[in-house]
Design a protein around this motif. Sequence first.
Motif, PDB file in Angstrom:
ATOM      1  N   TYR A   5       0.837  -1.203   0.000  1.00 51.60           N
ATOM      2  CA  TYR A   5       0.000   0.000   0.000  1.00 51.60           C
ATOM      3  C   TYR A   5       0.872   1.253   0.000  1.00 51.60           C
ATOM      4  CZ  TYR A   5      -4.043  -2.953   1.117  1.00 51.60           C
ATOM      5  OH  TYR A   5      -5.037  -3.897   1.087  1.00 51.60           O
ATOM      6  N   ILE A  10      -1.189   4.439  -1.658  1.00 53.16           N
ATOM      7  CA  ILE A  10      -2.641   4.399  -1.510  1.00 53.16           C
ATOM      8  C   ILE A  10      -2.991   3.937  -0.103  1.00 53.16           C
ATOM      9  CG2 ILE A  10      -3.134   3.984  -3.945  1.00 53.16           C
ATOM     10  CD1 ILE A  10      -3.273   1.015  -3.328  1.00 53.16           C
ATOM     11  N   ALA A  14      -8.394   1.514  -0.459  1.00 49.55           N
ATOM     12  CA  ALA A  14      -8.413   1.884  -1.876  1.00 49.55           C
ATOM     13  C   ALA A  14      -9.234   0.881  -2.693  1.00 49.55           C
ATOM     14  CB  ALA A  14      -6.995   1.971  -2.424  1.00 49.55           C
ATOM     15  N   THR A  15      -9.967   1.392  -3.677  1.00 47.89           N
ATOM     16  CA  THR A  15     -10.742   0.535  -4.561  1.00 47.89           C
ATOM     17  C   THR A  15      -9.830  -0.076  -5.624  1.00 47.89           C
ATOM     18  OG1 THR A  15     -11.230   2.336  -6.103  1.00 47.89           O
ATOM     19  CG2 THR A  15     -12.748   2.017  -4.236  1.00 47.89           C
ATOM     20  N   GLU A  17     -10.093   0.246  -8.780  1.00 48.48           N
ATOM     21  CA  GLU A  17      -9.793   1.256  -9.788  1.00 48.48           C
ATOM     22  C   GLU A  17      -8.705   2.209  -9.305  1.00 48.48           C
ATOM     23  OE1 GLU A  17      -9.920   2.479 -13.471  1.00 48.48           O
ATOM     24  OE2 GLU A  17     -11.228   0.884 -12.704  1.00 48.48           O
ATOM     25  N   GLU A  18      -8.712   2.543  -8.015  1.00 50.17           N
ATOM     26  CA  GLU A  18      -7.675   3.418  -7.458  1.00 50.17           C
ATOM     27  C   GLU A  18      -6.320   2.725  -7.453  1.00 50.17           C
ATOM     28  OE1 GLU A  18     -10.387   6.096  -4.349  1.00 50.17           O
ATOM     29  OE2 GLU A  18      -9.523   4.200  -3.698  1.00 50.17           O
ATOM     30  N   SER A  21      -5.100   2.795 -11.077  1.00 57.25           N
ATOM     31  CA  SER A  21      -4.695   4.147 -11.465  1.00 57.25           C
ATOM     32  C   SER A  21      -3.340   4.507 -10.864  1.00 57.25           C
ATOM     33  CB  SER A  21      -5.757   5.152 -11.009  1.00 57.25           C
ATOM     34  OG  SER A  21      -5.350   6.471 -11.292  1.00 57.25           O
ATOM     35  N   ALA A  22      -3.133   4.155  -9.596  1.00 57.15           N
ATOM     36  CA  ALA A  22      -1.856   4.455  -8.943  1.00 57.15           C
ATOM     37  C   ALA A  22      -0.721   3.702  -9.610  1.00 57.15           C
ATOM     38  CB  ALA A  22      -1.945   4.085  -7.454  1.00 57.15           C
TER      39      ALA A  22
END
Length: 308
Positions: A5, A10, A14-15, A17-18, A21-22
């Motif tokens: 993490y 994140i 966090a989802t 999708e997150e 994206s990260a």
Amino acid sequence: MRDPYQILGISKSATAEEIKSAYRKLAKKLHPDVNQGRKDIETKFKEVTAAYDLLSDKDKRARFDRGEVDAMGNERAFHSADTEHPFGGGGGNWRNYTQTGGEPFSGLGGMEDIFSEFMSGARGRRGGTAMRGPDVTYSLAIPFVEAALGGKRRVTLSSGKNIDVTIPPGTQEGHKLRLRGQGMAGTGGGAGDAIIEMHIEPHPYFTRKDNDISLDVPISLPEAVLGASIQVPTLDGHVTVRVPKGANTDSVLRLKGKGIPTPGGGHGDMFVKLKIMLPDPLPAELLEFTEHWAKKNAYDPRRKLGWT
């Protein structure tokens, strides 16, 4: 390896999708192709990829959060302050491992089996037993037509190795190809896999729904009124279609079998939607004719809708 993490920057809530994206932001910044010769960056890239591999897998993430696996996805071993006793010095709290109403370890093969399994694992770790390395996920942009008809693309792995991958006909957004043994190396030589995730680039004209494609085709006023044969593009070249007399905007022509290939050897269809386009600027003759026609014909297309 550090907490995955923290590596991706994140939170633990966090989802999916997150997480994705990260990872994409970091992978783009740290990819070896744009940091050639930077071993420190390459190490960070591998660390980021390993963290994404763990957290993007729903089951692996849940097991990590429960403390069942470490940040590399490896099973956590028992920890003991007494090397002669797998459950710690002084016997430990054996009730934690006892089934209700039965003997300790009943139904689990007996104390001897558990002790033997634990010691065997410990010997394996000391002896360098092969541990599978983490998978590495790559993002590959595919042109719309190539995704539809299939093809080949060359992928450069984080190791610097180039591999040609086959794009199956009818590939959809997010489709994944798995390359066995092309991921990060583990201890003792066991390598993970490389996972190629396909992302389809939009087409300037075609849109897709399931195995069908749609295309908006502009036609002139004379073609709409009088009918005409016109050329339209398809996935594999141009074809001639017939515009019927009196065609309206949003009239749809169906081209059977001109869509996306299907696994069974068939094809979807292509739908051509007609769009009447007036010339710009409007010719004086067309304005004059339209004014003359309108005076003699009271045509209101909104009347069919009950608006007037």
